[in-house]
Design a protein around this motif. Structure first.
Motif, PDB file in Angstrom:
ATOM      1  N   THR A  11       8.351 -18.937  10.300  1.00  0.00           N
ATOM      2  CA  THR A  11       9.570 -18.652   9.560  1.00  0.00           C
ATOM      3  C   THR A  11      10.573 -17.905  10.421  1.00  0.00           C
ATOM      4  O   THR A  11      11.766 -18.229  10.451  1.00  0.00           O
ATOM      5  CB  THR A  11       9.250 -17.837   8.291  1.00  0.00           C
ATOM      6  OG1 THR A  11       8.336 -18.572   7.485  1.00  0.00           O
ATOM      7  CG2 THR A  11      10.498 -17.547   7.498  1.00  0.00           C
ATOM      8  N   LEU A  12      10.106 -16.890  11.145  1.00  0.00           N
ATOM      9  CA  LEU A  12      10.994 -16.131  12.019  1.00  0.00           C
ATOM     10  C   LEU A  12      11.571 -17.001  13.136  1.00  0.00           C
ATOM     11  O   LEU A  12      12.764 -16.914  13.448  1.00  0.00           O
ATOM     12  CB  LEU A  12      10.254 -14.936  12.613  1.00  0.00           C
ATOM     13  CG  LEU A  12       9.907 -13.815  11.630  1.00  0.00           C
ATOM     14  CD1 LEU A  12       9.036 -12.771  12.302  1.00  0.00           C
ATOM     15  CD2 LEU A  12      11.163 -13.196  11.081  1.00  0.00           C
ATOM     16  N   LEU A  13      10.758 -17.839  13.739  1.00  0.00           N
ATOM     17  CA  LEU A  13      11.247 -18.729  14.789  1.00  0.00           C
ATOM     18  C   LEU A  13      12.240 -19.742  14.221  1.00  0.00           C
ATOM     19  O   LEU A  13      13.261 -20.043  14.853  1.00  0.00           O
ATOM     20  CB  LEU A  13      10.085 -19.443  15.471  1.00  0.00           C
ATOM     21  CG  LEU A  13       9.206 -18.562  16.354  1.00  0.00           C
ATOM     22  CD1 LEU A  13       7.997 -19.344  16.869  1.00  0.00           C
ATOM     23  CD2 LEU A  13      10.013 -17.997  17.504  1.00  0.00           C
ATOM     24  N   GLY A  14      11.967 -20.278  13.040  1.00  0.00           N
ATOM     25  CA  GLY A  14      12.880 -21.225  12.409  1.00  0.00           C
ATOM     26  C   GLY A  14      14.215 -20.589  12.060  1.00  0.00           C
ATOM     27  O   GLY A  14      15.280 -21.169  12.299  1.00  0.00           O
ATOM     28  N   LEU A  15      14.174 -19.378  11.508  1.00  0.00           N
ATOM     29  CA  LEU A  15      15.412 -18.671  11.196  1.00  0.00           C
ATOM     30  C   LEU A  15      16.205 -18.351  12.458  1.00  0.00           C
ATOM     31  O   LEU A  15      17.437 -18.449  12.482  1.00  0.00           O
ATOM     32  CB  LEU A  15      15.113 -17.394  10.420  1.00  0.00           C
ATOM     33  CG  LEU A  15      14.680 -17.582   8.965  1.00  0.00           C
ATOM     34  CD1 LEU A  15      14.205 -16.259   8.383  1.00  0.00           C
ATOM     35  CD2 LEU A  15      15.817 -18.145   8.151  1.00  0.00           C
ATOM     36  N   VAL A  18      17.865 -21.662  13.634  1.00  0.00           N
ATOM     37  CA  VAL A  18      19.011 -22.014  12.794  1.00  0.00           C
ATOM     38  C   VAL A  18      20.185 -21.101  13.091  1.00  0.00           C
ATOM     39  O   VAL A  18      21.341 -21.546  13.167  1.00  0.00           O
ATOM     40  CB  VAL A  18      18.612 -21.955  11.302  1.00  0.00           C
ATOM     41  CG1 VAL A  18      19.828 -22.017  10.403  1.00  0.00           C
ATOM     42  CG2 VAL A  18      17.652 -23.081  10.970  1.00  0.00           C
ATOM     43  N   THR A  19      19.943 -19.821  13.289  1.00  0.00           N
ATOM     44  CA  THR A  19      21.013 -18.873  13.597  1.00  0.00           C
ATOM     45  C   THR A  19      21.683 -19.216  14.918  1.00  0.00           C
ATOM     46  O   THR A  19      22.914 -19.255  15.008  1.00  0.00           O
ATOM     47  CB  THR A  19      20.459 -17.441  13.639  1.00  0.00           C
ATOM     48  OG1 THR A  19      19.881 -17.143  12.374  1.00  0.00           O
ATOM     49  CG2 THR A  19      21.551 -16.437  13.959  1.00  0.00           C
ATOM     50  N   VAL A  20      20.901 -19.477  15.945  1.00  0.00           N
ATOM     51  CA  VAL A  20      21.464 -19.816  17.254  1.00  0.00           C
ATOM     52  C   VAL A  20      22.234 -21.128  17.175  1.00  0.00           C
ATOM     53  O   VAL A  20      23.345 -21.241  17.707  1.00  0.00           O
ATOM     54  CB  VAL A  20      20.355 -19.894  18.328  1.00  0.00           C
ATOM     55  CG1 VAL A  20      20.868 -20.514  19.619  1.00  0.00           C
ATOM     56  CG2 VAL A  20      19.782 -18.521  18.590  1.00  0.00           C
ATOM     57  N   LEU A  21      21.701 -22.123  16.493  1.00  0.00           N
ATOM     58  CA  LEU A  21      22.363 -23.419  16.387  1.00  0.00           C
ATOM     59  C   LEU A  21      23.700 -23.306  15.657  1.00  0.00           C
ATOM     60  O   LEU A  21      24.708 -23.850  16.104  1.00  0.00           O
ATOM     61  CB  LEU A  21      21.454 -24.424  15.675  1.00  0.00           C
ATOM     62  CG  LEU A  21      22.037 -25.823  15.511  1.00  0.00           C
ATOM     63  CD1 LEU A  21      22.209 -26.475  16.875  1.00  0.00           C
ATOM     64  CD2 LEU A  21      21.144 -26.671  14.634  1.00  0.00           C
ATOM     65  N   THR A  22      23.729 -22.589  14.540  1.00  0.00           N
ATOM     66  CA  THR A  22      24.979 -22.495  13.788  1.00  0.00           C
ATOM     67  C   THR A  22      26.018 -21.647  14.504  1.00  0.00           C
ATOM     68  O   THR A  22      27.213 -21.910  14.392  1.00  0.00           O
ATOM     69  CB  THR A  22      24.735 -21.918  12.384  1.00  0.00           C
ATOM     70  OG1 THR A  22      24.093 -20.654  12.484  1.00  0.00           O
ATOM     71  CG2 THR A  22      23.892 -22.862  11.549  1.00  0.00           C
TER      72      THR A  22
END
Length: 112
Positions: A11-15, A18-22
């Motif tokens: 979950t932490l890696l996914g968040l 997503v943060t870096v991508l956006t």
């Protein structure tokens, strides 16, 4: 990582991904981005809308409930600052000063 299960780590890696991508979305493309006029016009109001979303609940609510009476210094301070002064002078700092000048005597003097 003692005590951290695989689900929490994923979950932490996914968040993080997503943060870096956006946040880097506009840097990924080599093409220049041109926002439509209506988006650019709408983004001009984003800071004001965010500030209102933070301040307004503090003015009209107390401990999670709407203020039941008009004898609340926050309401008069916000009305004096926002409605009366800002609409006349358009000075943000002076609006805060006028709002606090109304709020403090009502809060400290009358106990509202």
């Amino acid at each position: 990582m003692a005590g951290t299960d695989l689900w929490t780590l994923a979950t932490l890696l996914g968040l993080g991904a997503v943060t870096v991508l956006t946040r880097c979305f506009f840097f990924i493309s080599s093409q220049p981005w041109k926002l439509p006029a209506w988006v650019a016009r709408g983004l001009q109001y984003a800071p004001v809308a965010a500030l209102a979303a933070v301040v307004l609940p503090e003015v009209v609510m107390s401990q999670g409930y709407l203020v039941p009476t008009w004898q609340d210094a926050r309401i008069f301070g916000a009305a004096a600052g926002a409605a009366a002064y800002f609409l006349a002078r358009r000075s943000t700092l002076a609006t805060i000063v006028v709002g606090m000048a109304v709020y403090l005597p009502l809060h400290l003097g009358l106990g509202w």
